[in-house]
Design a protein around this motif. Structure first.
Motif, PDB file in Angstrom:
ATOM      1  N   ASP A 110       0.832  -1.207   0.000  1.00 37.89           N
ATOM      2  CA  ASP A 110       0.000   0.000   0.000  1.00 37.89           C
ATOM      3  C   ASP A 110       0.863   1.252   0.000  1.00 37.89           C
ATOM      4  OD1 ASP A 110      -2.279  -1.601   0.102  1.00 37.89           O
ATOM      5  OD2 ASP A 110      -2.574  -1.317   2.266  1.00 37.89           O
ATOM      6  N   ALA A 111       1.896   1.245   0.830  1.00 39.88           N
ATOM      7  CA  ALA A 111       2.789   2.398   0.929  1.00 39.88           C
ATOM      8  C   ALA A 111       3.527   2.623  -0.387  1.00 39.88           C
ATOM      9  CB  ALA A 111       3.782   2.195   2.071  1.00 39.88           C
ATOM     10  N   THR A 112       3.927   1.542  -1.026  1.00 35.63           N
ATOM     11  CA  THR A 112       4.611   1.669  -2.317  1.00 35.63           C
ATOM     12  C   THR A 112       3.700   2.329  -3.338  1.00 35.63           C
ATOM     13  OG1 THR A 112       5.948  -0.284  -1.824  1.00 35.63           O
ATOM     14  CG2 THR A 112       5.836   0.397  -4.139  1.00 35.63           C
ATOM     15  N   GLU A 113       2.449   1.899  -3.383  1.00 35.39           N
ATOM     16  CA  GLU A 113       1.492   2.520  -4.299  1.00 35.39           C
ATOM     17  C   GLU A 113       1.327   4.009  -3.988  1.00 35.39           C
ATOM     18  OE1 GLU A 113      -2.321   0.661  -4.549  1.00 35.39           O
ATOM     19  OE2 GLU A 113      -1.484  -1.260  -5.197  1.00 35.39           O
ATOM     20  N   THR A 114       1.188   4.332  -2.728  1.00 36.29           N
ATOM     21  CA  THR A 114       0.983   5.730  -2.332  1.00 36.29           C
ATOM     22  C   THR A 114       2.174   6.596  -2.731  1.00 36.29           C
ATOM     23  OG1 THR A 114      -0.440   5.076  -0.502  1.00 36.29           O
ATOM     24  CG2 THR A 114       0.565   7.264  -0.359  1.00 36.29           C
ATOM     25  N   VAL A 115       3.368   6.118  -2.431  1.00 34.10           N
ATOM     26  CA  VAL A 115       4.568   6.887  -2.767  1.00 34.10           C
ATOM     27  C   VAL A 115       4.681   7.067  -4.283  1.00 34.10           C
ATOM     28  CG1 VAL A 115       7.100   6.866  -2.738  1.00 34.10           C
ATOM     29  CG2 VAL A 115       5.820   6.310  -0.656  1.00 34.10           C
ATOM     30  N   ARG A 144      13.639  -9.171  -0.639  1.00 35.98           N
ATOM     31  CA  ARG A 144      15.105  -9.176  -0.712  1.00 35.98           C
ATOM     32  C   ARG A 144      15.644  -7.922  -1.370  1.00 35.98           C
ATOM     33  NH1 ARG A 144      15.824 -14.602  -3.625  1.00 35.98           N
ATOM     34  NH2 ARG A 144      13.576 -14.564  -3.581  1.00 35.98           N
ATOM     35  N   THR A 145      14.891  -7.406  -2.353  1.00 32.00           N
ATOM     36  CA  THR A 145      15.335  -6.205  -3.073  1.00 32.00           C
ATOM     37  C   THR A 145      14.146  -5.268  -3.284  1.00 32.00           C
ATOM     38  OG1 THR A 145      14.836  -7.107  -5.265  1.00 32.00           O
ATOM     39  CG2 THR A 145      17.057  -7.585  -4.364  1.00 32.00           C
ATOM     40  N   MET A 146      14.453  -4.047  -3.634  1.00 32.57           N
ATOM     41  CA  MET A 146      13.396  -3.095  -3.964  1.00 32.57           C
ATOM     42  C   MET A 146      12.676  -3.532  -5.247  1.00 32.57           C
ATOM     43  SD  MET A 146      12.932  -0.891  -1.687  1.00 32.57           S
ATOM     44  CE  MET A 146      11.868   0.206  -2.613  1.00 32.57           C
ATOM     45  N   ASP A 147      13.404  -4.144  -6.168  1.00 32.07           N
ATOM     46  CA  ASP A 147      12.769  -4.647  -7.375  1.00 32.07           C
ATOM     47  C   ASP A 147      11.680  -5.658  -7.042  1.00 32.07           C
ATOM     48  OD1 ASP A 147      14.270  -3.052  -9.019  1.00 32.07           O
ATOM     49  OD2 ASP A 147      15.581  -4.652  -9.745  1.00 32.07           O
ATOM     50  N   GLU A 148      11.942  -6.532  -6.067  1.00 33.04           N
ATOM     51  CA  GLU A 148      10.926  -7.506  -5.648  1.00 33.04           C
ATOM     52  C   GLU A 148       9.704  -6.802  -5.071  1.00 33.04           C
ATOM     53  OE1 GLU A 148      12.143 -10.594  -2.986  1.00 33.04           O
ATOM     54  OE2 GLU A 148      13.565 -11.429  -4.420  1.00 33.04           O
ATOM     55  N   LEU A 149       9.927  -5.775  -4.280  1.00 34.71           N
ATOM     56  CA  LEU A 149       8.808  -5.021  -3.697  1.00 34.71           C
ATOM     57  C   LEU A 149       7.987  -4.348  -4.794  1.00 34.71           C
ATOM     58  CD1 LEU A 149       7.125  -3.648  -1.490  1.00 34.71           C
ATOM     59  CD2 LEU A 149       8.979  -1.980  -1.242  1.00 34.71           C
ATOM     60  N   LEU A 150       8.655  -3.705  -5.731  1.00 30.59           N
ATOM     61  CA  LEU A 150       7.942  -3.028  -6.812  1.00 30.59           C
ATOM     62  C   LEU A 150       7.150  -4.028  -7.651  1.00 30.59           C
ATOM     63  CD1 LEU A 150      10.796  -0.578  -7.810  1.00 30.59           C
ATOM     64  CD2 LEU A 150       8.643   0.037  -6.672  1.00 30.59           C
ATOM     65  N   LEU A 151       7.757  -5.161  -7.956  1.00 31.27           N
ATOM     66  CA  LEU A 151       7.072  -6.176  -8.744  1.00 31.27           C
ATOM     67  C   LEU A 151       5.879  -6.762  -7.980  1.00 31.27           C
ATOM     68  CD1 LEU A 151       6.905  -7.775 -11.345  1.00 31.27           C
ATOM     69  CD2 LEU A 151       8.563  -9.387 -10.389  1.00 31.27           C
ATOM     70  N   ALA A 152       6.051  -7.026  -6.700  1.00 30.87           N
ATOM     71  CA  ALA A 152       4.951  -7.552  -5.881  1.00 30.87           C
ATOM     72  C   ALA A 152       3.797  -6.551  -5.822  1.00 30.87           C
ATOM     73  CB  ALA A 152       5.446  -7.885  -4.477  1.00 30.87           C
ATOM     74  N   GLU A 202       3.188   5.586 -13.813  1.00 35.52           N
ATOM     75  CA  GLU A 202       4.428   5.359 -13.058  1.00 35.52           C
ATOM     76  C   GLU A 202       4.944   3.945 -13.281  1.00 35.52           C
ATOM     77  OE1 GLU A 202       6.445   7.471 -11.479  1.00 35.52           O
ATOM     78  OE2 GLU A 202       5.065   9.081 -12.039  1.00 35.52           O
ATOM     79  N   PHE A 203       4.045   2.967 -13.261  1.00 33.31           N
ATOM     80  CA  PHE A 203       4.482   1.589 -13.501  1.00 33.31           C
ATOM     81  C   PHE A 203       4.954   1.392 -14.941  1.00 33.31           C
ATOM     82  CE2 PHE A 203       2.274   0.231  -9.534  1.00 33.31           C
ATOM     83  CZ  PHE A 203       3.339  -0.459  -8.976  1.00 33.31           C
ATOM     84  N   VAL A 204       4.284   2.028 -15.890  1.00 29.98           N
ATOM     85  CA  VAL A 204       4.726   1.918 -17.281  1.00 29.98           C
ATOM     86  C   VAL A 204       6.110   2.554 -17.442  1.00 29.98           C
ATOM     87  CG1 VAL A 204       4.250   2.675 -19.652  1.00 29.98           C
ATOM     88  CG2 VAL A 204       2.426   1.696 -18.257  1.00 29.98           C
ATOM     89  N   ARG A 215       2.305   6.918  -6.570  1.00 33.66           N
ATOM     90  CA  ARG A 215       1.214   7.754  -7.068  1.00 33.66           C
ATOM     91  C   ARG A 215       1.492   9.224  -6.779  1.00 33.66           C
ATOM     92  NH1 ARG A 215      -2.397   5.781  -4.172  1.00 33.66           N
ATOM     93  NH2 ARG A 215      -3.123   4.197  -5.635  1.00 33.66           N
ATOM     94  N   ASN A 216       1.940   9.525  -5.565  1.00 33.48           N
ATOM     95  CA  ASN A 216       2.076  10.912  -5.147  1.00 33.48           C
ATOM     96  C   ASN A 216       3.420  11.548  -5.474  1.00 33.48           C
ATOM     97  OD1 ASN A 216      -0.504  10.707  -4.100  1.00 33.48           O
ATOM     98  ND2 ASN A 216       0.220  10.205  -2.056  1.00 33.48           N
ATOM     99  N   GLU A 217       4.477  10.721  -5.544  1.00 30.28           N
ATOM    100  CA  GLU A 217       5.816  11.281  -5.698  1.00 30.28           C
ATOM    101  C   GLU A 217       6.597  10.701  -6.876  1.00 30.28           C
ATOM    102  OE1 GLU A 217       7.854  11.134  -1.850  1.00 30.28           O
ATOM    103  OE2 GLU A 217       5.869  10.932  -0.917  1.00 30.28           O
ATOM    104  N   GLY A 218       6.062   9.663  -7.512  1.00 28.18           N
ATOM    105  CA  GLY A 218       6.749   9.053  -8.643  1.00 28.18           C
ATOM    106  C   GLY A 218       7.582   7.859  -8.218  1.00 28.18           C
ATOM    107  N   TYR A 219       7.895   7.006  -9.200  1.00 26.78           N
ATOM    108  CA  TYR A 219       8.607   5.770  -8.865  1.00 26.78           C
ATOM    109  C   TYR A 219      10.015   6.033  -8.365  1.00 26.78           C
ATOM    110  CZ  TYR A 219      11.316   5.563 -13.240  1.00 26.78           C
ATOM    111  OH  TYR A 219      12.188   5.807 -14.263  1.00 26.78           O
ATOM    112  N   ALA A 220      10.630   7.142  -8.757  1.00 27.61           N
ATOM    113  CA  ALA A 220      11.984   7.446  -8.289  1.00 27.61           C
ATOM    114  C   ALA A 220      12.027   7.681  -6.777  1.00 27.61           C
ATOM    115  CB  ALA A 220      12.541   8.657  -9.025  1.00 27.61           C
ATOM    116  N   ALA A 221      10.904   8.060  -6.203  1.00 32.21           N
ATOM    117  CA  ALA A 221      10.839   8.300  -4.759  1.00 32.21           C
ATOM    118  C   ALA A 221      10.599   7.020  -3.967  1.00 32.21           C
ATOM    119  CB  ALA A 221       9.736   9.308  -4.446  1.00 32.21           C
ATOM    120  N   ALA A 222      10.351   5.917  -4.654  1.00 32.89           N
ATOM    121  CA  ALA A 222      10.023   4.650  -3.976  1.00 32.89           C
ATOM    122  C   ALA A 222      11.296   3.972  -3.470  1.00 32.89           C
ATOM    123  CB  ALA A 222       9.249   3.738  -4.926  1.00 32.89           C
TER     124      ALA A 222
END
Length: 185
Positions: free
Chosen positions: A14-19, A49-57, A98-100, A21-28
């Motif tokens: 949820d937090a990843t989506e919020t960040v 394990r990685t931020m990539d895993e979090l973003l993908l999840a 942002e995801f695209v 949406r509001n600040e762009g993927y670079a802020a995640a």
């Protein structure tokens, strides 16, 4: 690794989506997401394990939810109208874009975008084809796949422009789509 069904796991998504949406993927970043989720930064790496895993999840959770909603709309008595209503009311264009954009740099998200779009178009096109056939609709050159594409593209662009403060012509476009769908019965 933390359990994917836990409250903290979902709070991080949820937090990843919020960040994003509001600040762009670079802020995640792990720090920013932990702050948004109200947890310690170390928990991000306990669950992923990685931020990539979090973003993908995060993206996969969104696509699974969206596909479930599409399946429900596809099964309605008037699937074309249901698909349009869902697209018109549920597309989160800021997050989609942002995801695209992230997909340009992240092979896993790029693959998931392709999988999701392909599957969603197939679901929607099949439902549209059923309604065309059931109701004897002469759809002319507009095939079910084209109809699904146009509805998604229009809804996405309307939402994207609205999120940037552009609304010129939007009411007319919505009225046009509603008029066309109203003629389908």
């Amino acid at each position: 690794m933390g359990r994917p069904d836990s409250a903290t796991f979902n709070a991080l998504l949820d937090a990843t989506e919020t960040v994003m949406r509001n600040e762009g993927y670079a802020a995640a970043t792990s720090r920013r997401i932990a702050l948004e989720a109200g947890v310690k930064q170390q928990l991000v790496y306990y669950y992923f394990r990685t931020m990539d895993e979090l973003l993908l999840a995060t993206f996969k959770r969104r696509t699974e939810r969206a596909l479930a909603a599409m399946e429900e709309n596809a099964g309605s008595a008037h699937p074309i109208q249901s698909i349009w209503a869902n697209l018109r009311n549920r597309v989160d264009a800021r997050l989609v874009f942002e995801f695209v954009a992230l997909a340009n740099h992240h092979a896993g998200i790029r693959a998931e975008v392709a999988r999701y779009v392909t599957q969603s178009r197939r679901i929607e096109a099949a439902a549209i084809a059923r309604q065309f056939a059931r109701d004897g609709i002469d759809n002319g050159p507009i095939g079910p796949g084209a109809a699904a594409f146009v509805m998604y593209a229009v809804s996405l662009l309307l939402e994207r422009e609205t999120s940037t403060g552009i609304t010129e012509g939007h009411d007319e476009v919505r009225a046009l789509i509603d008029w066309m769908l109203g003629r389908l019965g």
